[in-house]
Design a protein around this motif. Structure first.
Motif, PDB file in Angstrom:
ATOM      1  N   ALA A  50       0.882  -1.249   0.031  1.00  0.00           N
ATOM      2  CA  ALA A  50       0.080   0.077   0.051  1.00  0.00           C
ATOM      3  C   ALA A  50       0.904   1.191   0.097  1.00  0.00           C
ATOM      4  O   ALA A  50       0.567   2.188  -0.967  1.00  0.00           O
ATOM      5  CB  ALA A  50      -0.852  -0.089   1.177  1.00  0.00           C
ATOM      6  N   LEU A  51       1.942   1.243   0.746  1.00  0.00           N
ATOM      7  CA  LEU A  51       2.651   2.646   0.971  1.00  0.00           C
ATOM      8  C   LEU A  51       3.487   2.629  -0.443  1.00  0.00           C
ATOM      9  O   LEU A  51       3.962   3.699  -0.741  1.00  0.00           O
ATOM     10  CB  LEU A  51       3.789   2.373   2.322  1.00  0.00           C
ATOM     11  CG  LEU A  51       3.072   2.359   3.345  1.00  0.00           C
ATOM     12  CD1 LEU A  51       3.921   2.227   4.610  1.00  0.00           C
ATOM     13  CD2 LEU A  51       2.053   3.528   3.570  1.00  0.00           C
ATOM     14  N   VAL A  54       1.148   4.422  -2.732  1.00  0.00           N
ATOM     15  CA  VAL A  54       1.047   5.608  -2.337  1.00  0.00           C
ATOM     16  C   VAL A  54       2.243   6.417  -2.722  1.00  0.00           C
ATOM     17  O   VAL A  54       2.370   7.613  -3.475  1.00  0.00           O
ATOM     18  CB  VAL A  54       0.997   5.963  -0.576  1.00  0.00           C
ATOM     19  CG1 VAL A  54       1.207   7.680  -0.447  1.00  0.00           C
ATOM     20  CG2 VAL A  54      -0.316   5.421   0.013  1.00  0.00           C
ATOM     21  N   GLU A  55       3.619   5.958  -2.759  1.00  0.00           N
ATOM     22  CA  GLU A  55       4.964   6.381  -3.291  1.00  0.00           C
ATOM     23  C   GLU A  55       4.912   6.850  -4.784  1.00  0.00           C
ATOM     24  O   GLU A  55       5.045   7.763  -5.318  1.00  0.00           O
ATOM     25  CB  GLU A  55       6.043   5.516  -2.766  1.00  0.00           C
ATOM     26  CG  GLU A  55       7.175   5.876  -3.867  1.00  0.00           C
ATOM     27  CD  GLU A  55       7.909   7.028  -3.398  1.00  0.00           C
ATOM     28  OE1 GLU A  55       8.457   7.675  -4.319  1.00  0.00           O
ATOM     29  OE2 GLU A  55       7.739   7.667  -2.012  1.00  0.00           O
ATOM     30  N   VAL A 151      -6.896   8.187  -1.585  1.00  0.00           N
ATOM     31  CA  VAL A 151      -7.048   6.612  -1.420  1.00  0.00           C
ATOM     32  C   VAL A 151      -8.581   6.499  -1.482  1.00  0.00           C
ATOM     33  O   VAL A 151      -9.322   7.139  -0.923  1.00  0.00           O
ATOM     34  CB  VAL A 151      -6.679   6.402   0.114  1.00  0.00           C
ATOM     35  CG1 VAL A 151      -7.254   4.843   0.449  1.00  0.00           C
ATOM     36  CG2 VAL A 151      -5.220   6.575   0.208  1.00  0.00           C
ATOM     37  N   VAL A 178      -4.993   5.597  -5.196  1.00  0.00           N
ATOM     38  CA  VAL A 178      -4.563   4.418  -4.773  1.00  0.00           C
ATOM     39  C   VAL A 178      -6.166   3.814  -4.534  1.00  0.00           C
ATOM     40  O   VAL A 178      -6.735   4.104  -3.771  1.00  0.00           O
ATOM     41  CB  VAL A 178      -3.925   4.039  -3.745  1.00  0.00           C
ATOM     42  CG1 VAL A 178      -3.661   2.616  -3.278  1.00  0.00           C
ATOM     43  CG2 VAL A 178      -2.585   4.567  -3.911  1.00  0.00           C
ATOM     44  N   LYS A 180      -8.452   0.762  -3.319  1.00  0.00           N
ATOM     45  CA  LYS A 180      -8.498  -0.492  -2.315  1.00  0.00           C
ATOM     46  C   LYS A 180      -9.788  -1.058  -2.590  1.00  0.00           C
ATOM     47  O   LYS A 180     -10.907  -0.610  -1.842  1.00  0.00           O
ATOM     48  CB  LYS A 180      -8.206  -0.090  -0.924  1.00  0.00           C
ATOM     49  CG  LYS A 180      -7.475  -1.234  -0.209  1.00  0.00           C
ATOM     50  CD  LYS A 180      -8.258  -2.516  -0.100  1.00  0.00           C
ATOM     51  CE  LYS A 180      -9.357  -2.452   0.911  1.00  0.00           C
ATOM     52  NZ  LYS A 180     -10.246  -3.877   0.998  1.00  0.00           N
ATOM     53  N   VAL A 218      -5.504   0.484   5.126  1.00  0.00           N
ATOM     54  CA  VAL A 218      -6.106   1.771   4.975  1.00  0.00           C
ATOM     55  C   VAL A 218      -5.673   2.659   5.910  1.00  0.00           C
ATOM     56  O   VAL A 218      -5.221   3.752   5.659  1.00  0.00           O
ATOM     57  CB  VAL A 218      -7.555   1.386   4.849  1.00  0.00           C
ATOM     58  CG1 VAL A 218      -7.980   2.977   4.626  1.00  0.00           C
ATOM     59  CG2 VAL A 218      -8.344   0.744   3.667  1.00  0.00           C
ATOM     60  N   MET A 221      -2.278   3.874   5.037  1.00  0.00           N
ATOM     61  CA  MET A 221      -2.079   4.875   4.015  1.00  0.00           C
ATOM     62  C   MET A 221      -2.513   6.311   4.405  1.00  0.00           C
ATOM     63  O   MET A 221      -2.046   7.346   4.309  1.00  0.00           O
ATOM     64  CB  MET A 221      -3.063   4.722   2.956  1.00  0.00           C
ATOM     65  CG  MET A 221      -2.405   3.510   1.979  1.00  0.00           C
ATOM     66  SD  MET A 221      -3.332   2.972   0.638  1.00  0.00           S
ATOM     67  CE  MET A 221      -4.634   2.086   1.068  1.00  0.00           C
ATOM     68  N   ASP A 224       0.016   8.097   6.434  1.00  0.00           N
ATOM     69  CA  ASP A 224       1.095   8.832   5.381  1.00  0.00           C
ATOM     70  C   ASP A 224       0.987  10.043   4.965  1.00  0.00           C
ATOM     71  O   ASP A 224      -0.124  10.454   4.444  1.00  0.00           O
ATOM     72  CB  ASP A 224       1.169   8.022   4.066  1.00  0.00           C
ATOM     73  CG  ASP A 224       2.646   8.124   3.210  1.00  0.00           C
ATOM     74  OD1 ASP A 224       2.731   9.120   2.998  1.00  0.00           O
ATOM     75  OD2 ASP A 224       3.107   7.040   2.882  1.00  0.00           O
ATOM     76  N   VAL A 227      -0.838  11.349   1.521  1.00  0.00           N
ATOM     77  CA  VAL A 227      -2.071  11.208   1.278  1.00  0.00           C
ATOM     78  C   VAL A 227      -3.094  12.531   1.765  1.00  0.00           C
ATOM     79  O   VAL A 227      -2.882  12.537   2.897  1.00  0.00           O
ATOM     80  CB  VAL A 227      -2.544   9.999   1.925  1.00  0.00           C
ATOM     81  CG1 VAL A 227      -4.118   9.676   1.751  1.00  0.00           C
ATOM     82  CG2 VAL A 227      -1.975   8.576   1.137  1.00  0.00           C
TER      83      VAL A 227
END
Length: 483
Positions: A50-51, A54-55, A151, A178, A180, A218, A221, A224, A227
C-alpha cells in the motif's frame, strides 16, 4: 466464457504501472456466490504494498496534475470506449465474483462506464473565478487545484460503478489514486485498472491494491502525510472508524455510508406506477444497494391493494445463478449476508409480521435468499432500523402524511427516500420535509452520473457524481491581487 471473463483481471497488484505480486507473496481466494466455490485468486496486498502504491501515486501526481485538461479528458474518453467494448465480459466477471443477475451486471457496466464519459466532459470545466473585493481594494481570484494523492475504498455490491464513480472525477481533477477494492470482489477492480492502463493513464496515476487486511492497510495509507484525500463507500460503522483515522493527518474525506430508505405510497398514488417503482427501488441488484428501498410506508386506503400487488410481483421473480439468462435475482454475496437477512426476517415474524411471499431460506449450495414481502411489521422490529441489503420488503401502514414523514425521518440515516403521489405540489412538499440527500419522486431509481449522489445525517459527507463530484477532488485557492 467464464475463463475469458476471468482473463480480464490480472491476478496481481497494479503499482506504478506494473502488475506485481504482494511483497509477502500471499493471495486470497475469490468465490462464486452461486456455488460458494473458488473461481480465482487475487494478490493479498499488505502495508508495504500500500505504501509503495502511495509512493507511486505521489511521484506521478504532479505530472498528471500538469497535464492539459483536454488530454486528461481524452484519456477518460478512451477508458469509456474500452469499457464499453468489453462490456459483455466485464458483466460476466461481475456476476462470477458478486453473484448478481447478468442483466443487473450489464446495467452496472453501462452505468459505470458513464462516469468515465461524464468526467471526460467535466475535466475541462474546473472553472475558477475573478471578482472585485467589496471594498474595491483588490481582485479576488479563485483557482481550483487537485487535492493530491487519493485513497479510494470501494464496496462489493457495485464493484465496477463504485470504482469509476471515484476514479473518474479524481483523474479529471488531476489527482493520482490508490484503489483498495472490497476483498469479496477484487477482480472487477483489477480489470478496470487494466482498462485505464490500456487507455493511456500514465504509470503510477492509478494503482490497485486488493487486500484481506483492509483495516491496517487503509490505516497505514491514511497516516502517510502524502495522502490528502479519502473517498469511502461502505457501512456507517466502518465510516466512523475511517473518519477517526483520517483525523490524525486531517485528511480530506468523502463518505458515502449506509442507508435506510423509506418508500412512501400516499393515498392518491398511481398504484401501477408505485408497484413498478417499488420493484426497481427494492430489487435493483437483488436489494444489495445502499439506495434500496428498506421500509415501505403505505397509506391505509391503498395498503391492502399495494401489498397484494407487490407480493405477487416479488413472488414471480426467478431466482437462480447470475449467469443464467433467465435469472432475475441472483445469490447474495456471501454466507454472512444471507444469515443477516434471515435473522432480520425471523425477528420480524417473531414479533407478529406476516409473510406474504418468500421468507424461508432455501437449502442447497450457494448463498440464496428468496424475494420476501412482510406485512404488519411492528415499529419495534429491527428490520425497520437496519439496512437489510437483501430482497426483503417490510410493509407498515400509516394514516396521514405527517405521520409518514415522521416515521420516514425516524432514523440516523438519510441517503435516499421515495415518494409516490399524483399531486406534484404535495409530492414536492413531502420531498422537502424528508431528511435525505436524494428523493425519488414518482421514480424508483435516482442514480445518475450527472447528478450529485450523497446523503445527510449518518449517511455520509460530500457528493459523488455531477459537477459536485469533481469539486470533491479540488481545493480552492484564493489569490488576492490588484492592478
Amino acid at each position: 466464457m467464464g475463463d475469458e471473463a476471468l482473463a480480464l483481471a490480472p491476478g496481481g497488484l497494479l503499482i506504478d504501472g506494473r502488475w506485481r505480486s504482494a511483497e509477502a507473496g500471499g493471495t486470497f481466494d475469490v468465490h462464486d456466490p452461486s456455488t460458494a466455490e473458488v473461481v480465482g485468486q487475487a494478490a493479498d496486498g499488505g502495508i508495504p504494498d500500500a505504501l509503495a502504491a502511495v509512493e507511486a501515486a505521489d511521484r506521478a501526481g504532479p505530472g498528471w496534475a500538469a497535464t492539459a485538461p483536454r488530454k486528461r479528458a481524452e484519456t477518460l474518453r478512451r477508458a469509456f470506449t474500452l469499457m464499453t467494448e468489453r462490456a459483455d465480459l466485464l458483466a460476466r466477471l461481475i456476476v462470477i465474483e458478486n453473484g448478481k443477475a447478468l442483466r443487473d451486471a450489464h446495467a452496472e457496466v453501462a452505468y459505470a462506464a458513464e462516469f468515465f464519459r461524464w468526467y471526460a466532459e467535466e475535466a475541462v470545466r474546473a472553472e475558477g473565478s475573478l471578482t472585485t473585493a467589496p471594498g474595491g481594494g483588490n481582485r479576488i481570484m479563485v483557482l481550483h487545484q487537485p487535492v493530491g494523492v487519493c485513497v479510494l475504498v470501494t464496496p462489493w455490491n457495485f464493484p465496477a460503478a463504485m470504482a469509476t464513480r471515484k476514479i473518474g472525477p479524481a483523474l479529471a481533477a488531476g489527482c493520482s489514486v490508490v484503489l483498495k477494492p472490497a476483498s469479496d470482489t477484487p477482480l472487477t477492480a483489477l480489470a478496470i485498472g487494466a482498462i485505464l492502463a490500456d487507455a493511456g493513464v500514465p504509470a503510477g496515476v492509478v494503482n490497485v491494491v486488493p487486500s484481506r487486511r483492509s483495516g491496517p492497510v487503509v490505516s497505514a495509507m491514511l497516516h502517510d502525510r502524502r495522502v490528502r484525500k479519502l473517498s469511502f463507500t461502505g457501512s456507517t460503522e466502518v465510516g466512523r472508524v475511517l473518519l477517526r483515522e483520517a483525523a490524525d493527518q486531517v485528511v480530506n474525506t468523502s463518505m458515502e455510508l449506509g442507508g435506510n430508505a423509506p418508500f412512501l405510497v400516499l393515498d392518491d398514488a398511481d398504484l401501477d406506477a408505485a408497484v413498478a417503482g417499488a420493484m426497481v427501488a427494492k430489487m435493483r441488484n437483488g436489494g444489495e444497494a445502499c439506495t434500496a428501498a428498506n421500509r415501505f410506508y403505505l397509506h391505509r386506503s391503498v395498503a391492502d391493494e399495494f401489498s397484494r400487488r407487490l407480493a405477487e410481483a416479488m413472488g414471480r421473480l426467478v431466482v437462480g445463478p447470475g449467469l443464467d439468462p433467465a435469472t432475475e435475482v441472483g445469490p447474495l454475496v456471501n454466507e454472512p449476508a444471507v444469515a443477516k437477512v434471515d435473522e432480520l426476517v425471523a425477528g420480524a415474524v417473531d414479533q407478529g409480521a406476516r409473510v406474504l411471499t418468500g421468507g424461508l431460506r432455501p437449502r442447497g449450495r450457494g448463498w440464496y435468499y428468496p424475494p420476501t414481502v412482510l406485512a404488519d411489521v411492528p415499529p419495534s422490529a429491527a428490520i425497520l432500523a437496519e439496512e437489510i441489503f437483501g430482497p426483503v420488503a417490510p410493509l407498515v401502514v400509516f394514516d396521514d402524511v405527517d405521520e409518514a414523514v415522521a416515521l420516514a425521518n425516524d432514523t440516523e440515516y438519510g441517503l435516499v427516500s421515495y415518494v409516490y403521489t399524483r399531486d406534484l405540489a404535495r409530492g414536492l412538499r413531502v420531498s422537502e420535509a424528508l431528511e435525505s440527500g436524494m428523493v425519488g419522486l414518482n421514480r424508483g431509481v435516482v442514480s445518475d452520473p450527472a447528478a450529485p449522489f450523497g446523503g445527510v445525517k449518518q449517511s455520509g459527507l460530500g457528493r459523488e457524481g455531477g459537477h459536485d463530484g469533481l469539486l470533491d477532488y479540488l481545493e480552492s485557492k484564493y489569490i488576492a491581487v490588484q492592478w
